[in-house]
Enzyme design. Structure first.
Site, short mmCIF file in Angstrom:
data_model
loop_
_atom_site.label_atom_id
_atom_site.label_comp_id
_atom_site.label_asym_id
_atom_site.label_seq_id
_atom_site.Cartn_x
_atom_site.Cartn_y
_atom_site.Cartn_z
N ASP A 83 21.56 50.51 -9.85
CA ASP A 83 20.56 50.91 -8.85
C ASP A 83 19.71 49.72 -8.44
OD1 ASP A 83 19.14 52.60 -7.22
OD2 ASP A 83 17.97 53.53 -8.83
N HIS A 121 24.41 45.57 -1.57
CA HIS A 121 25.66 46.07 -2.17
C HIS A 121 26.66 44.91 -2.37
CE1 HIS A 121 24.05 49.99 -1.70
NE2 HIS A 121 24.27 50.11 -0.42
N LEU A 135 39.96 46.56 -21.90
CA LEU A 135 38.77 47.31 -21.45
C LEU A 135 39.21 48.30 -20.39
CD1 LEU A 135 35.56 47.51 -21.12
CD2 LEU A 135 35.84 45.90 -19.24
C1 FPP Z 1 22.53 51.92 -5.70
O1 FPP Z 1 21.58 51.08 -5.08
C2 FPP Z 1 23.90 51.43 -5.53
C3 FPP Z 1 24.92 52.11 -4.97
C4 FPP Z 1 24.78 53.47 -4.43
C5 FPP Z 1 26.27 51.52 -4.78
C6 FPP Z 1 26.79 50.68 -5.90
C7 FPP Z 1 27.81 49.77 -5.34
C8 FPP Z 1 28.00 48.48 -5.69
C9 FPP Z 1 27.27 47.83 -6.78
C10 FPP Z 1 28.95 47.60 -4.96
C11 FPP Z 1 30.39 47.91 -5.05
C12 FPP Z 1 30.88 48.37 -6.37
C13 FPP Z 1 32.12 48.14 -6.85
C14 FPP Z 1 32.52 48.81 -8.10
C15 FPP Z 1 33.08 47.25 -6.19
P1 FPP Z 1 20.69 51.67 -3.92
O2 FPP Z 1 21.35 51.42 -2.63
O3 FPP Z 1 20.39 53.12 -4.18
O4 FPP Z 1 19.38 50.81 -4.08
P2 FPP Z 1 17.87 51.25 -3.76
O5 FPP Z 1 17.52 52.35 -4.74
O6 FPP Z 1 17.09 50.01 -3.99
O7 FPP Z 1 17.83 51.73 -2.35
#
Ligand code: FPP
Length: 257
Positions: free
Chosen positions: A30, A47, A141
Site C-alpha cells: 500500500d 505503481h 519460493l
Molecule cells: C496500493 O497502493 C497498491 C495497489 C493497489 C497495486 C499494487 C501493485 C503493484 C505494487 C505493482 C505491480 C505488481 C506486480 C505484482 C507486478 P495505492 O494505490 O492504494 O496507494 P495509496 O493508498 O497511496 O493511494
C-alpha cells in the site's frame, strides 16, 4: 527443510533466528499513490516504482528462507478505480511478467495466482497462465499473486462449492473450508505485513490470517526494501505466539486453543 550453513550465516548477519523464519509471509502493498503524489506524479508512477519493491521482497524472502510469499496485487474493490489506472495496472502486470519471469525461473521461484482470473483482460490471463506453467516445477519460493481477489469473494465461493457438494452441514469442519479456498494446499501465513501506515486488513485472507502476526510499517510500498522485510521478520520473531493457548515459563507452547 534443512538449513545450510550459508543460510544460517546470512540470518545471523541480519540478526534473524534461522530456525524461526516464517514459512509464509503475506503482504498488503500500500502507498503507491501517495508515493507518486509526494513527487507530483500520477498514481501510475507509484505503481511502476512498486515493482522495484516487489523485486526486493522476493529477494529478501529467498535469502531469509521464506517458502511462500503472497502479494495483494489487485483486489476485487480495485475495479472501482479510474479506468486508466486499472488498465495501467493490468499492463504493468503483463509487462512485469514478460520482463521478470526468466529471472524468477533462474531463482527457482514458482509463480501462482489466487483470485478470479477470468475477469482479467485476456492478455493478462494468458501471460499469467504462461508464467504459472513455466515455473510450476520450481520450489525455492512460491510467489502467489492475489489478483482480483478478496476474502469475502473467496469465502462465498467456498461456501457455494460446499453447499453443492452434498456435505451434511453437521459434518462441516474447518478443514473443508480450507480445502475450498483459493489458497487450498498452501499453509496459512504466519506474518502479514502492510505498508503505508494503514492498520486494516482490507478483505485480505481473513480466514487464513486467524493466527498470523501483523506488522504495520509507515514505509510507502515503493520504498519498501529488503531491510524493511528483515525488520518485519525480526518483529515477528520477537512476538510470543500463543494460538489461544498458554505459554510456560520457557516460552514454549503448552496448549493450543
Ligand atoms: C496500493 O497502493 C497498491 C495497489 C493497489 C497495486 C499494487 C501493485 C503493484 C505494487 C505493482 C505491480 C505488481 C506486480 C505484482 C507486478 P495505492 O494505490 O492504494 O496507494 P495509496 O493508498 O497511496 O493511494
Amino acid at each position: 527443510m534443512s538449513i545450510s550453513p550459508e543460510h544460517r550465516e546470512f540470518c545471523a548477519s541480519k540478526n534473524l533466528d534461522a530456525d524461526g523464519i516464517p514459512q509464509h509471509v503475506a503482504i498488503i502493498m500500500d502507498g503507491n499513490g501517495r508515493w507518486a503524489a509526494e513527487r507530483g506524479q500520477q498514481r501510475v508512477f507509484g505503481h511502476m516504482n512498486g515493482v522495484n519493491a516487489v523485486r526486493s521482497a522476493v529477494e529478501a524472502a529467498l535469502r531469509s528462507g521464506v517458502r511462500y510469499l503472497t502479494l495483494y496485487a489487485f483486489s476485487t474493490e480495485n475495479w472501482s478505480r479510474p479506468k486508466e489506472e486499472v488498465e495501467a495496472l493490468m499492463d504493468l502486470l503483463v509487462s512485469t511478467l514478460v520482463k521478470e519471469v526468466s529471472d524468477l525461473e533462474g531463482k527457482g521461484v514458482r509463480l501462482r495466482a489466487m483470485g478470479d482470473l477470468t475477469a482479467l483482460p485476456e492478455a493478462c490471463q494468458a501471460e499469467i497462465n504462461k508464467s504459472i506453467e513455466s515455473t510450476k516445477n520450481l520450489d525455492s519460493l512460491d510467489l502467489i499473486l492475489a489478483l482480483n481477489y478478496s476474502s469475502k469473494w473467496e469465502l462465498v465461493e467456498a461456501t457455494k462449492q460446499l453447499m453443492k457438494s452434498g456435505l451434511d452441514p453437521d459434518d462441516l469442519e474447518a478443514s473443508h473450508i480450507d480445502a475450498h479456498l483459493a489458497s487450498a494446499g498452501i499453509p496459512d501465513p504466519e506474518l502479514m505485513i502492510r505498508t503505508s501506515g494503514e492498520h486494516r486488513i482490507s478483505n485480505f485472507m481473513l480466514w487464513q490470517l486467524a493466527y498470523a502476526e501483523f506488522h504495520f510499517t509507515p514505509v510507502l510500498w515503493p520504498d519498501f526494501g529488503q531491510e524493511d522485510f528483515y525488520d518485519a521478520v525480526r518483529d515477528y520473531q520477537n512476538r510470543d505466539r500463543r494460538f489461544g493457548g498458554l505459554l510456560d515459563t520457557n516460552h514454549t507452547m503448552s496448549k493450543q486453543g
